[in-house]
Scaffold this motif. Structure first.
Motif, PDB file in Angstrom:
ATOM      1  N   TYR A 176      72.057 -63.631  27.561  1.00 20.83           N
ATOM      2  CA  TYR A 176      71.832 -64.826  26.738  1.00 20.83           C
ATOM      3  C   TYR A 176      71.927 -66.081  27.605  1.00 20.83           C
ATOM      4  O   TYR A 176      71.046 -66.957  27.580  1.00 20.83           O
ATOM      5  N   ALA A 223      65.533 -57.747  23.183  1.00 18.61           N
ATOM      6  CA  ALA A 223      66.151 -57.747  21.857  1.00 18.61           C
ATOM      7  C   ALA A 223      65.670 -56.570  21.015  1.00 18.61           C
ATOM      8  O   ALA A 223      66.399 -56.049  20.169  1.00 18.61           O
ATOM      9  N   SER A 236      70.669 -50.666  25.377  1.00 24.78           N
ATOM     10  CA  SER A 236      70.461 -51.652  24.318  1.00 24.78           C
ATOM     11  C   SER A 236      71.157 -51.270  23.015  1.00 24.78           C
ATOM     12  O   SER A 236      71.521 -52.125  22.224  1.00 24.78           O
ATOM     13  N   SER A 247      75.042 -52.560  23.132  1.00 22.88           N
ATOM     14  CA  SER A 247      75.278 -53.999  22.993  1.00 22.88           C
ATOM     15  C   SER A 247      73.947 -54.699  22.779  1.00 22.88           C
ATOM     16  O   SER A 247      73.386 -55.286  23.706  1.00 22.88           O
ATOM     17  N   PRO A 248      73.393 -54.634  21.580  1.00 22.14           N
ATOM     18  CA  PRO A 248      72.064 -55.190  21.353  1.00 22.14           C
ATOM     19  C   PRO A 248      72.048 -56.712  21.424  1.00 22.14           C
ATOM     20  O   PRO A 248      73.008 -57.378  21.064  1.00 22.14           O
ATOM     21  N   ASN A 266      70.685 -59.920  19.801  1.00 22.03           N
ATOM     22  CA  ASN A 266      70.177 -60.302  18.481  1.00 22.03           C
ATOM     23  C   ASN A 266      68.953 -61.195  18.643  1.00 22.03           C
ATOM     24  O   ASN A 266      69.011 -62.225  19.302  1.00 22.03           O
ATOM     25  N   TRP A 287      67.361 -63.189  16.606  1.00 16.29           N
ATOM     26  CA  TRP A 287      67.379 -64.541  16.046  1.00 16.29           C
ATOM     27  C   TRP A 287      68.316 -65.448  16.821  1.00 16.29           C
ATOM     28  O   TRP A 287      68.026 -66.639  17.013  1.00 16.29           O
ATOM     29  N   VAL A 288      69.420 -64.925  17.299  1.00 15.43           N
ATOM     30  CA  VAL A 288      70.294 -65.717  18.168  1.00 15.43           C
ATOM     31  C   VAL A 288      69.557 -66.091  19.444  1.00 15.43           C
ATOM     32  O   VAL A 288      69.583 -67.240  19.900  1.00 15.43           O
ATOM     33  N   TYR A 320      59.490 -59.635  20.737  1.00 16.81           N
ATOM     34  CA  TYR A 320      60.266 -58.663  19.953  1.00 16.81           C
ATOM     35  C   TYR A 320      59.341 -57.717  19.198  1.00 16.81           C
ATOM     36  O   TYR A 320      59.509 -56.488  19.234  1.00 16.81           O
TER      37      TYR A 320
END
Length: 217
Positions: free
Chosen positions: A26, A61, A69, A72-73, A75, A77-78, A180
């Motif tokens: 991120y 994502a 993945s 610990s995916p 997100n 939208w985040v 995505y």
């Protein structure tokens, strides 16, 4: 950009995830998007800070090409909203640097050609600045230069603010989400290239139209 080259760069970016994990992923994606325009890094490595990066972030994502993945995916939208905000902040910094540092520096230069260029730039941004800022976000080098030039030209701050918000969110959030869905819907990948071609063509038409109107005056 050649789609084959773009996909190759995207594959390299996807590999980052397995080495750094979701939280750092991120931070790296958002940081690079911000630095692309806010620190002008995109002028030197436009594809690592631009389309390929955010498209690959969407693929990650969706779990495409990453081995862990499911543990610990990322997100979508985040990631997508964060990319849009980072893009917006980067352009705001570029505009501020151009207005408060670039313009005073250029005003000290008394060359007639330079002053005429600044005057023409001010007229252009007064008439077409909003669309220029929105469209530039979809063009690799333009997205780096246009915010700073808008600041140097003293484009109305609120017009730049709104145009930057529309362009950054449409590009950042839209292209990340496209990545995505491209993981499971290949047609979306092709559509993303068509959208890019549309915006590049639209920008050329807008530029030619502005040039013609200025010439007529």
């Amino acid at each position: 950009m050649n789609p084959v080259i773009q996909l190759a760069i995207s594959d390299q970016i996807i590999n980052w995830y397995d080495h750094i994990g979701p939280w750092l992923f991120y931070a790296v994606v958002w940081g690079l998007v911000f630095a692309g325009t806010g620190l002008f890094i995109g002028a030197f490595i436009p594809f690592i800070t631009g389309d390929s990066l955010v498209f690959a972030a969407g693929l990650v994502a969706a779990g495409a090409g990453v081995s862990n993945s499911t543990d610990s995916p990322v997100n979508i939208w985040v990631m997508a909203i964060g990319v849009g905000i980072a893009a917006w902040l980067g352009d705001q910094v570029g505009y501020t640097l151009g207005r408060h540092y670039g313009r005073p520096y250029l005003d000290k230069r008394k060359g007639e050609w330079l002053q005429n260029a600044i005057a023409k730039s001010e007229k252009f941004y007064a008439a077409w600045g909003w669309w220029a800022v929105v469209i530039a976000r979809f063009m690799p080098w333009a997205r780096v230069l246009i915010p700073a030039i808008a600041g140097i030209s003293r484009m109305n701050y609120y017009k730049f603010f709104s145009a930057n918000a529309v362009g950054a969110l449409a590009w950042g959030t839209g292209l990340t989400v496209a990545g995505y869905f491209a993981a499971s819907i290949p047609a979306v990948k092709n559509a993303s290239y068509a959208i890019a071609i549309f915006f590049i063509t639209a920008s050329l038409i807008a530029g030619l139209r502005a040039w013609y109107k200025n010439r007529a005056r």
